[in-house]
Design a protein around this motif. Structure first.
Motif, PDB file in Angstrom:
ATOM      1  N   ARG A 202      32.955  44.538  30.767  1.00  0.00           N
ATOM      2  CA  ARG A 202      34.004  43.524  30.612  1.00  0.00           C
ATOM      3  C   ARG A 202      35.399  44.074  30.866  1.00  0.00           C
ATOM      4  NH1 ARG A 202      30.042  42.743  26.862  1.00  0.00           N
ATOM      5  NH2 ARG A 202      29.009  40.706  26.970  1.00  0.00           N
ATOM      6  N   ASN A 203      35.525  45.396  31.051  1.00  0.00           N
ATOM      7  CA  ASN A 203      36.833  46.008  31.294  1.00  0.00           C
ATOM      8  C   ASN A 203      36.837  46.730  32.638  1.00  0.00           C
ATOM      9  OD1 ASN A 203      37.780  45.482  28.474  1.00  0.00           O
ATOM     10  ND2 ASN A 203      36.090  46.867  28.022  1.00  0.00           N
ATOM     11  N   TYR A 204      37.798  46.390  33.487  1.00  0.00           N
ATOM     12  CA  TYR A 204      37.833  46.930  34.844  1.00  0.00           C
ATOM     13  C   TYR A 204      39.145  47.654  35.120  1.00  0.00           C
ATOM     14  CZ  TYR A 204      33.576  44.331  35.483  1.00  0.00           C
ATOM     15  OH  TYR A 204      32.281  43.879  35.340  1.00  0.00           O
ATOM     16  N   ASP A 205      39.047  48.647  35.981  1.00  0.00           N
ATOM     17  CA  ASP A 205      40.173  49.520  36.301  1.00  0.00           C
ATOM     18  C   ASP A 205      41.080  48.840  37.319  1.00  0.00           C
ATOM     19  OD1 ASP A 205      41.918  51.553  36.930  1.00  0.00           O
ATOM     20  OD2 ASP A 205      40.365  53.101  37.068  1.00  0.00           O
TER      21      ASP A 205
ATOM     22  N   GLY B 197      41.013  42.940  33.655  1.00  0.00           N
ATOM     23  CA  GLY B 197      41.295  43.786  34.811  1.00  0.00           C
ATOM     24  C   GLY B 197      40.486  43.522  36.061  1.00  0.00           C
ATOM     25  N   ALA B 198      39.556  42.568  36.030  1.00  0.00           N
ATOM     26  CA  ALA B 198      38.711  42.315  37.208  1.00  0.00           C
ATOM     27  C   ALA B 198      39.495  41.583  38.288  1.00  0.00           C
ATOM     28  CB  ALA B 198      37.486  41.509  36.818  1.00  0.00           C
ATOM     29  N   ARG B 199      39.363  42.053  39.510  1.00  0.00           N
ATOM     30  CA  ARG B 199      40.025  41.411  40.644  1.00  0.00           C
ATOM     31  C   ARG B 199      39.039  40.612  41.493  1.00  0.00           C
ATOM     32  NH1 ARG B 199      43.161  44.612  45.566  1.00  0.00           N
ATOM     33  NH2 ARG B 199      43.707  42.776  46.786  1.00  0.00           N
ATOM     34  N   TYR B 200      37.792  41.060  41.535  1.00  0.00           N
ATOM     35  CA  TYR B 200      36.768  40.405  42.362  1.00  0.00           C
ATOM     36  C   TYR B 200      35.667  39.805  41.491  1.00  0.00           C
ATOM     37  CZ  TYR B 200      38.904  42.617  46.412  1.00  0.00           C
ATOM     38  OH  TYR B 200      39.788  43.000  47.397  1.00  0.00           O
ATOM     39  N   PHE B 201      35.120  38.669  41.974  1.00  0.00           N
ATOM     40  CA  PHE B 201      34.043  37.983  41.266  1.00  0.00           C
ATOM     41  C   PHE B 201      32.968  37.524  42.253  1.00  0.00           C
ATOM     42  CE2 PHE B 201      37.529  37.708  38.342  1.00  0.00           C
ATOM     43  CZ  PHE B 201      36.963  37.691  37.075  1.00  0.00           C
ATOM     44  N   LEU B 202      31.728  37.595  41.810  1.00  0.00           N
ATOM     45  CA  LEU B 202      30.604  37.001  42.526  1.00  0.00           C
ATOM     46  C   LEU B 202      30.344  35.635  41.904  1.00  0.00           C
ATOM     47  CD1 LEU B 202      28.317  40.157  42.517  1.00  0.00           C
ATOM     48  CD2 LEU B 202      29.195  39.056  44.597  1.00  0.00           C
ATOM     49  N   CYS B 203      30.179  34.611  42.734  1.00  0.00           N
ATOM     50  CA  CYS B 203      29.970  33.249  42.238  1.00  0.00           C
ATOM     51  C   CYS B 203      28.711  32.655  42.853  1.00  0.00           C
ATOM     52  CB  CYS B 203      31.156  32.350  42.600  1.00  0.00           C
ATOM     53  SG  CYS B 203      32.754  32.972  42.060  1.00  0.00           S
ATOM     54  N   THR B 204      27.851  32.079  42.022  1.00  0.00           N
ATOM     55  CA  THR B 204      26.638  31.439  42.539  1.00  0.00           C
ATOM     56  C   THR B 204      26.866  29.938  42.663  1.00  0.00           C
ATOM     57  OG1 THR B 204      25.569  31.003  40.399  1.00  0.00           O
ATOM     58  CG2 THR B 204      25.269  33.198  41.344  1.00  0.00           C
TER      59      THR B 204
ATOM     60  N   LYS C  40      36.737  50.545  33.727  1.00  0.00           N
ATOM     61  CA  LYS C  40      37.807  51.229  33.009  1.00  0.00           C
ATOM     62  C   LYS C  40      37.195  51.878  31.774  1.00  0.00           C
ATOM     63  CE  LYS C  40      42.391  50.421  30.991  1.00  0.00           C
ATOM     64  NZ  LYS C  40      43.412  49.398  30.682  1.00  0.00           N
ATOM     65  N   ASP C  41      37.467  53.149  31.585  1.00  0.00           N
ATOM     66  CA  ASP C  41      36.851  53.877  30.478  1.00  0.00           C
ATOM     67  C   ASP C  41      37.293  53.350  29.113  1.00  0.00           C
ATOM     68  OD1 ASP C  41      35.378  55.536  32.116  1.00  0.00           O
ATOM     69  OD2 ASP C  41      36.999  57.000  32.307  1.00  0.00           O
ATOM     70  N   GLU C  42      38.547  52.907  29.034  1.00  0.00           N
ATOM     71  CA  GLU C  42      39.059  52.394  27.762  1.00  0.00           C
ATOM     72  C   GLU C  42      38.471  51.010  27.486  1.00  0.00           C
ATOM     73  OE1 GLU C  42      43.316  51.025  25.777  1.00  0.00           O
ATOM     74  OE2 GLU C  42      43.283  52.192  27.627  1.00  0.00           O
ATOM     75  N   VAL C  43      37.882  50.821  26.312  1.00  0.00           N
ATOM     76  CA  VAL C  43      37.232  49.566  25.955  1.00  0.00           C
ATOM     77  C   VAL C  43      38.149  48.737  25.068  1.00  0.00           C
ATOM     78  CG1 VAL C  43      35.203  48.521  24.879  1.00  0.00           C
ATOM     79  CG2 VAL C  43      34.991  50.711  26.055  1.00  0.00           C
ATOM     80  N   THR C  44      38.321  47.458  25.407  1.00  0.00           N
ATOM     81  CA  THR C  44      39.184  46.584  24.616  1.00  0.00           C
ATOM     82  C   THR C  44      38.487  46.150  23.331  1.00  0.00           C
ATOM     83  OG1 THR C  44      38.384  44.554  25.666  1.00  0.00           O
ATOM     84  CG2 THR C  44      40.236  45.691  26.724  1.00  0.00           C
TER      85      THR C  44
END
Length: 372
Positions: free
Chosen positions: A78-81, A135-142, A205-209
């Motif tokens: 759930r956390n992205y760099d 932090g996510a920039r890209y998504f896959l959508c069905t 991202k290594d740091e977890v929210t």
């Protein structure tokens, strides 16, 4: 079970407080607190029996894992760099995978569209996930239509999810915690089509929210129910010889395929999939309902693996995810081929599972894997 406990506790507490001179709103609040406390305590007690697996974040080198190791390594991210974008090669690789018809078609004959989109394409550069994804920039959508089979959907999207995992990228199945209106304008939806599910994809991202920690703790995403809850030899869960031995679970072809299915993700980590393993010969017209295939010594290759589920809106999709894991390990690790069928004999099977307060509930049949 936990849902029934919650409702029962809520109802009993409401009844006990009914004659008290307190406001209706405060009464509901007290009932909710008591019921939620009972729910959490029950969950913690039950989880003591579960298996825990500490899975590292996706990284380079996952392409060297075999299918079984890959299925067990994959986890929700759930956390992205924000400082590390998908490389042109990674984007091209995912898009190429999504262009192959065989990757977007399920064993039951239905297909769907899957698109890779970015926040930069969205209005105001925002794709809503209600704070669940960071932090996510890209998504896959069905994108599905009225003909899309939910089993096929689970199989197809998990196939794509595992491909991204193999690239060292993080993903997270999302069936409801996203704002569809922010995604739909980017998908060129045709008449009869609708957005069904999405998943972020990117570098971890290594740091977890705190949100991610809370969701993982509540859902118990790193935990799985005991093996015997999911898998049964024969069709009688109460039979003396219905359990797999420790050696069969850890070392045999069927044990590892089932274990991969066990670690498949599911909505709210409900883990609704159930499997009954018989010999393929048990499905022959000459085999009676009380055939010897229900005995431990008669369950042998070639196998027939019957996938059932405990009810719920997303059950078929969740079972499809588990089916993909099972089939992938069978083919790629053990070179065992099989075909998916809808077995009339199983559709009419009256198989029940123990439920709380001494009751039972009928399982829903979905599909059978027949070993060739």
């Amino acid at each position: 079970m936990s849902a029934i406990l919650f409702l029962a506790t809520f109802g009993v507490t409401y009844f006990l407080l009914y004659t008290k001179e307190i406001s209706k709103g405060f009464r509901f609040f007290i009932c909710y607190v008591v019921a939620m406390s009972a729910f959490l305590i029950s969950s913690l007690v039950n989880r003591r029996k579960y298996t825990k697996r500490n899975r590292p974040n996706p990284s380079t080198g996952l392409d060297k894992l075999n299918a079984y190791e890959l299925c067990l390594s994959r986890k929700s991210i759930r956390n992205y760099d924000t400082t590390k974008d998908l490389s042109p090669e990674e984007k091209d690789s995912i898009k190429a995978f999504l262009l192959k018809p065989e990757n977007l078609t399920g064993p039951f004959g239905t297909s769907m569209r899957v698109s890779l989109i970015s926040k930069e394409e969205a209005v105001n550069g925002q794709l809503g996930t209600y704070g669940m994804i960071s932090g996510a920039r890209y998504f896959l959508c069905t994108v599905i239509n009225e003909k899309t089979n939910d089993l096929d959907h689970g199989i197809i999207f998990q196939r794509i999810i595992l491909y991204c995992t193999q690239l060292g990228l993080g993903t997270c199945w999302m069936g409801g915690t996203f704002s569809a209106k922010t995604f739909e304008p980017l998908l060129n939806l045709k008449k009869g089509e609708k957005l069904y599910m999405v998943s972020p994809v990117g570098h971890v991202k290594d740091e977890v929210t705190m949100t991610s920690r809370l969701v993982s703790a509540i859902s118990g995403s790193s935990l799985r129910k005991p093996f015997d809850v999911f898998f049964t030899k024969g069709l009688d869960k109460n039979a003396q010889d219905s359990s797999f031995s420790e050696a069969e679970r850890k070392s045999s072809f069927i044990g590892q395929c089932l274990d991969a299915a066990r670690w498949a993700p599911s909505a709210l980590n409900a883990q609704p999939m159930r499997c009954f393993v018989t010999s393929k010969s048990s499905l022959l017209p000459s085999a009676s309902s009380a055939s010897s295939s229900d005995r431990k010594d008669a369950v042998e290759e070639p196998y027939a693996v019957h996938f059932f589920g405990v009810g719920g809106k997303r059950t078929a999709n969740d079972v499809g995810i588990a089916m993909l894991n099972f089939d992938k390990v069978a083919r790629e690790v053990f070179h065992k081929e099989g075909e998916w069928i809808i077995c009339g004999k199983m559709e009419h099977a009256d198989i029940e599972e123990p439920r709380p307060i001494g009751s039972t509930g009928k399982l829903v049949y979905f599909a059978t894997w027949l070993q060739k």
